[in-house]
Structure formats: structure tokens, C-alpha cells
Motif scaffolding. Sequence first.
Motif, PDB file in Angstrom:
ATOM      1  N   PRO A 181       0.900  -1.092   0.294  1.00 21.05           N
ATOM      2  CA  PRO A 181      -0.471  -0.111   0.163  1.00 21.05           C
ATOM      3  C   PRO A 181       0.226   1.894   0.076  1.00 21.05           C
ATOM      4  O   PRO A 181       2.043   1.368   0.653  1.00 21.05           O
ATOM      5  N   VAL A 182       0.112   2.088  -0.564  1.00 17.14           N
ATOM      6  CA  VAL A 182       1.026   3.982  -0.985  1.00 17.14           C
ATOM      7  C   VAL A 182      -0.259   4.803  -0.579  1.00 17.14           C
ATOM      8  O   VAL A 182      -0.926   4.693  -0.659  1.00 17.14           O
ATOM      9  N   THR A 183       0.154   4.906   1.419  1.00 14.06           N
ATOM     10  CA  THR A 183      -0.119   5.954   2.516  1.00 14.06           C
ATOM     11  C   THR A 183      -0.227   6.844   1.964  1.00 14.06           C
ATOM     12  O   THR A 183      -0.968   8.495   3.054  1.00 14.06           O
ATOM     13  N   ASN A 184       0.813   7.525   1.857  1.00 11.80           N
ATOM     14  CA  ASN A 184       1.694   8.348   2.221  1.00 11.80           C
ATOM     15  C   ASN A 184       1.942   9.790   0.830  1.00 11.80           C
ATOM     16  O   ASN A 184       2.293   9.104   0.059  1.00 11.80           O
ATOM     17  N   ALA A 185       1.004  10.684   0.766  1.00 11.63           N
ATOM     18  CA  ALA A 185       1.041  11.681  -0.436  1.00 11.63           C
ATOM     19  C   ALA A 185       2.584  12.202  -1.169  1.00 11.63           C
ATOM     20  O   ALA A 185       3.151  12.212  -1.532  1.00 11.63           O
ATOM     21  N   ASN A 186       3.565  12.363   0.239  1.00  7.82           N
ATOM     22  CA  ASN A 186       4.501  12.742   0.031  1.00  7.82           C
ATOM     23  C   ASN A 186       5.607  11.614  -0.078  1.00  7.82           C
ATOM     24  O   ASN A 186       6.656  11.942  -0.074  1.00  7.82           O
ATOM     25  N   ALA A 187       5.421  10.490   0.219  1.00  7.46           N
ATOM     26  CA  ALA A 187       6.492   9.240   0.233  1.00  7.46           C
ATOM     27  C   ALA A 187       7.243   9.026  -1.817  1.00  7.46           C
ATOM     28  O   ALA A 187       6.376   9.857  -2.648  1.00  7.46           O
ATOM     29  N   ASN A 188       8.540   9.429  -1.684  1.00 11.50           N
ATOM     30  CA  ASN A 188       9.014   8.957  -2.376  1.00 11.50           C
ATOM     31  C   ASN A 188       9.017   7.501  -3.297  1.00 11.50           C
ATOM     32  O   ASN A 188       9.231   7.200  -2.771  1.00 11.50           O
ATOM     33  N   PHE A 189       8.583   8.011  -4.757  1.00 15.33           N
ATOM     34  CA  PHE A 189       8.960   5.931  -5.158  1.00 15.33           C
ATOM     35  C   PHE A 189       9.880   5.504  -4.914  1.00 15.33           C
ATOM     36  O   PHE A 189       9.736   4.421  -4.952  1.00 15.33           O
ATOM     37  N   PHE A 190      10.902   6.370  -4.804  1.00 14.75           N
ATOM     38  CA  PHE A 190      12.163   5.374  -5.524  1.00 14.75           C
ATOM     39  C   PHE A 190      13.166   5.118  -3.765  1.00 14.75           C
ATOM     40  O   PHE A 190      13.274   4.078  -3.501  1.00 14.75           O
ATOM     41  N   ALA A 191      13.535   6.610  -3.364  1.00 14.77           N
ATOM     42  CA  ALA A 191      13.956   6.586  -1.760  1.00 14.77           C
ATOM     43  C   ALA A 191      13.523   5.908  -0.130  1.00 14.77           C
ATOM     44  O   ALA A 191      13.569   5.487   0.094  1.00 14.77           O
ATOM     45  N   GLU A 192      12.093   5.996  -1.010  1.00 15.80           N
ATOM     46  CA  GLU A 192      11.034   5.201   0.237  1.00 15.80           C
ATOM     47  C   GLU A 192       9.787   4.265   0.487  1.00 15.80           C
ATOM     48  O   GLU A 192       9.742   3.762   0.973  1.00 15.80           O
TER      49      GLU A 192
END
Length: 95
Positions: free
Chosen positions: A30-41
Amino acid sequence: MAAEPEPLQTPDGEIESLVASVWTEVLGHPVTNANANFFAELGGHSLLATQAVSRLNVALEIKLPLAAIFEEPTLRRFSARVEEVLLADIQSEPR
């Protein structure tokens, strides 16, 4: 002085939710954080980025370049780029 981490922000709106759904599919979690970095996080890499951009191009009938995800790797900023492409496509359609 260390920079404070950005607060968790959930995806907001139709485009961010769609992008989060596609990223969730290709990343396998799941991707739940709009500030998450596709690569780094989120653990994304170039092959997964290619899949994500390709799926969005098909789903939205747009021509978003692969470079967009490298230039704007957070969900929020990448989604804004998708919206720009959608708007440009709408504005360029013949009347």
C-alpha cells in the motif's frame, strides 16, 4: 539543525487516489503517504517506474513521459504532473 520530516498526508482527490492505486499495484504494498518518494521510500526502481507510467498512460489515455516520475518522484508532485498533462490534452482537443 536537521530538517523535520514531512507529515504523513494521505492521497487526496481522484488523480492522487488513482496514482496511489497504480503505485500500490506495481510496488506490491500500500501507498498511503502522498509525500512518499517512489524510489527512496517506497522501494521503486526504473522497471517499476516504467510499469507505473505505462499503466497510467493507458488508464487515462495520455502520453506522460517516463522522465516525469524521475523528475517528480513523490506521489503528490507526480500526480500534479499527471493533472497538467490531462489539462493540456483537454485544452488541445479540437472543438
